[in-house]
Design a protein around this motif. Structure first.
Motif, mmCIF file in Angstrom:
data_model
loop_
_atom_site.group_PDB
_atom_site.id
_atom_site.type_symbol
_atom_site.label_atom_id
_atom_site.label_comp_id
_atom_site.label_asym_id
_atom_site.label_seq_id
_atom_site.Cartn_x
_atom_site.Cartn_y
_atom_site.Cartn_z
ATOM 1 N N GLU A 152 1.049 -1.184 -0.031
ATOM 2 C CA GLU A 152 0.162 0.068 -0.004
ATOM 3 C C GLU A 152 0.826 1.191 0.076
ATOM 4 O OE1 GLU A 152 -3.180 2.345 2.918
ATOM 5 O OE2 GLU A 152 -2.786 0.463 3.284
ATOM 6 N N VAL A 153 0.613 2.334 -0.985
ATOM 7 C CA VAL A 153 1.276 3.359 -1.167
ATOM 8 C C VAL A 153 0.058 4.504 -0.816
ATOM 9 C CG1 VAL A 153 2.708 5.167 -2.412
ATOM 10 C CG2 VAL A 153 3.213 2.622 -2.511
ATOM 11 N N ARG A 154 0.433 5.464 0.032
ATOM 12 C CA ARG A 154 -0.577 6.400 0.418
ATOM 13 C C ARG A 154 0.455 7.695 0.447
ATOM 14 N NH1 ARG A 154 -3.782 5.842 5.850
ATOM 15 N NH2 ARG A 154 -4.244 3.828 5.055
ATOM 16 N N ARG A 155 -0.286 8.977 0.092
ATOM 17 C CA ARG A 155 0.187 10.184 0.029
ATOM 18 C C ARG A 155 -0.324 10.837 1.403
ATOM 19 N NH1 ARG A 155 2.235 11.689 -4.551
ATOM 20 N NH2 ARG A 155 1.825 13.940 -3.940
ATOM 21 N N MET A 156 0.593 11.611 1.909
ATOM 22 C CA MET A 156 0.147 12.153 3.206
ATOM 23 C C MET A 156 1.229 13.351 3.381
ATOM 24 S SD MET A 156 0.216 8.982 5.907
ATOM 25 C CE MET A 156 1.639 8.141 5.307
ATOM 26 N N THR A 157 0.776 14.330 4.323
ATOM 27 C CA THR A 157 1.476 15.750 4.211
ATOM 28 C C THR A 157 2.600 15.540 5.445
ATOM 29 O OG1 THR A 157 -0.219 16.942 3.579
ATOM 30 C CG2 THR A 157 1.281 18.027 4.904
ATOM 31 N N TYR A 158 3.764 15.736 5.013
ATOM 32 C CA TYR A 158 5.151 15.771 5.952
ATOM 33 C C TYR A 158 5.906 16.963 5.805
ATOM 34 C CZ TYR A 158 9.386 13.612 8.177
ATOM 35 O OH TYR A 158 10.254 13.493 8.953
ATOM 36 N N ARG A 159 6.026 17.472 6.908
ATOM 37 C CA ARG A 159 6.902 18.869 6.908
ATOM 38 C C ARG A 159 6.240 19.607 5.763
ATOM 39 N NH1 ARG A 159 11.524 18.469 10.069
ATOM 40 N NH2 ARG A 159 12.299 16.266 10.406
ATOM 41 N N GLY A 160 4.803 19.807 5.817
ATOM 42 C CA GLY A 160 4.494 20.800 4.743
ATOM 43 C C GLY A 160 4.540 20.541 3.626
ATOM 44 N N ALA A 161 4.888 19.282 3.150
ATOM 45 C CA ALA A 161 4.714 18.832 1.660
ATOM 46 C C ALA A 161 4.062 17.472 1.640
ATOM 47 C CB ALA A 161 5.827 18.776 1.098
ATOM 48 N N GLU A 162 3.098 17.558 0.519
ATOM 49 C CA GLU A 162 2.626 16.099 0.237
ATOM 50 C C GLU A 162 3.467 15.246 -0.269
ATOM 51 O OE1 GLU A 162 -0.852 15.208 -2.843
ATOM 52 O OE2 GLU A 162 -2.034 15.413 -0.687
ATOM 53 N N ARG A 163 3.710 13.821 0.203
ATOM 54 C CA ARG A 163 4.573 12.867 -0.201
ATOM 55 C C ARG A 163 4.002 11.529 -0.213
ATOM 56 N NH1 ARG A 163 9.975 14.982 2.962
ATOM 57 N NH2 ARG A 163 9.861 16.945 2.528
ATOM 58 N N GLU A 164 4.810 10.290 -0.742
ATOM 59 C CA GLU A 164 4.219 9.250 -0.827
ATOM 60 C C GLU A 164 4.964 8.496 -0.027
ATOM 61 O OE1 GLU A 164 4.566 7.850 -5.034
ATOM 62 O OE2 GLU A 164 2.361 8.379 -5.308
ATOM 63 N N PHE A 165 4.045 7.542 1.051
ATOM 64 C CA PHE A 165 4.763 6.705 1.820
ATOM 65 C C PHE A 165 4.238 5.186 1.424
ATOM 66 C CE2 PHE A 165 4.743 10.847 3.793
ATOM 67 C CZ PHE A 165 5.708 10.972 4.474
ATOM 68 N N VAL A 166 5.335 4.203 1.866
ATOM 69 C CA VAL A 166 4.768 2.913 1.692
ATOM 70 C C VAL A 166 4.564 2.115 3.059
ATOM 71 C CG1 VAL A 166 7.175 2.194 1.627
ATOM 72 C CG2 VAL A 166 5.560 0.757 0.675
ATOM 73 N N LEU A 167 3.441 1.440 3.138
ATOM 74 C CA LEU A 167 3.091 0.687 4.198
ATOM 75 C C LEU A 167 4.066 -0.598 4.519
ATOM 76 C CD1 LEU A 167 1.306 0.747 6.790
ATOM 77 C CD2 LEU A 167 -0.178 -0.741 5.604
ATOM 78 N N GLU A 168 4.740 -0.733 5.518
ATOM 79 C CA GLU A 168 5.526 -1.549 5.945
ATOM 80 C C GLU A 168 4.992 -2.385 7.383
ATOM 81 O OE1 GLU A 168 8.007 -3.149 4.396
ATOM 82 O OE2 GLU A 168 8.781 -1.709 2.808
ATOM 83 N N PRO A 169 4.846 -3.652 7.001
ATOM 84 C CA PRO A 169 4.382 -4.460 8.261
ATOM 85 C C PRO A 169 5.467 -4.843 9.288
ATOM 86 C CG PRO A 169 4.408 -6.029 6.188
ATOM 87 C CD PRO A 169 4.667 -4.639 5.708
#
Length: 262
Positions: A152-169
């Motif tokens: 799963e890859v989700r776009r989230m705001t981090y340090r004021g910018a929207e970025r993609e993050f991957v979900l790691e179990p």
């Protein structure tokens, strides 16, 4: 009531590890390897093991001895070089391998030991780590028999910018094997410099943690601020002494003044 987690021998400590067990193993390269426990496990005979460790040792040392005896079914690692038998087994389809970025592997172990089921990270976004397709097991004809699944890859705001993050179990295992410099009878551990490496994280992730230690002290002898891993994470302690073999992965020396002109 006193809690004494020491056991008499390495063979006693690993006696109940069954075939098919999952085991997190501390160490980095050949540094901080719980070699006495690994040898005891080799003698014990358990096979079809699923091992989580930064690497798989070398051909005749560390986890490499279990690999050579065909005891390992799957390795979850971040580095797999310097082991010819590992390469041979992987490419021939005898060994399943799950490659994981090194920092992600450390956090997966830490999360598992902390009760965190999964976490989001930027590491691996836009690569096969997130998109899937990494070979995990080859077929005898050289084709890919098993490939990694997309995450799963989700776009989230981090340090004021929207970025993609991957979900790691997170990673949890049935057992953990680690090496430490000092322990007390309650299982509180102190590691020696870089030999600490993945060991506290591996210990946290294991359902039953077995620690081999060079020196044993009594409860109360350790400065609480010096403890690297609390005894709550450790179930069994065996004392291996100060004279155990410690190999160096790559020995390099600098020329002295007497040899520079030769």
């Amino acid at each position: 009531m006193s809690i004494d987690k020491t056991v008499g021998s390495a063979h006693e400590a690993v006696a109940d590890i069954p075939s098919g067990a999952s085991i997190a193993v501390g160490g980095f390269g050949l540094c901080g390897i719980p070699m006495v426990l690994i040898k005891a496990l080799l003698d014990q005979g358990a096979d079809e093991l699923s091992i989580v460790s930064n690497n798989c040792g070398v051909d005749d040392w560390g986890l490499g001895v279990l690999l050579a005896a065909r005891r390992i079914r799957k390795m979850t690692s971040s580095y797999v070089g310097e082991n010819k038998e590992f390469e041979r087994q992987f490419l021939s389809g005898e060994l399943e391998v799950e490659l994981t970025p090194q920092g992600t592997l450390a956090e997966k172990l830490r999360a598992g030991g902390s009760g965190v089921a999964a976490f989001f990270t930027q590491t691996g976004v836009g690569t096969p780590v997130a998109e899937g397709g990494l070979p995990q097991r080859y077929a005898a004809d050289g084709g890919v028999a098993l490939a990694s699944a997309p995450k799963e890859v989700r776009r989230m705001t981090y340090r004021g910018a929207e970025r993609e993050f991957v979900l790691e179990p997170a990673i949890t295992t049935d057992f953990a094997l680690v090496h430490a410099a000092v322990a007390d009878r309650h299982g509180n551990l102190v590691f020696e410099k870089s030999a600490r490496n993945f060991s506290p994280l591996a210990a946290m992730a294991g359902g039953i943690c077995i620690a081999q230690v060079e020196r044993l002290v009594e409860p109360g002898d350790l400065d609480p601020d010096a403890v690297h891993l609390p005894g709550v994470f450790v179930d069994r302690v065996i004392v291996v002494g100060l004279d155990i073999e410690k190999r160096i992965e790559r020995r390099t020396v600098r020329a002295t003044a007497a040899t520079e002109g030769e």
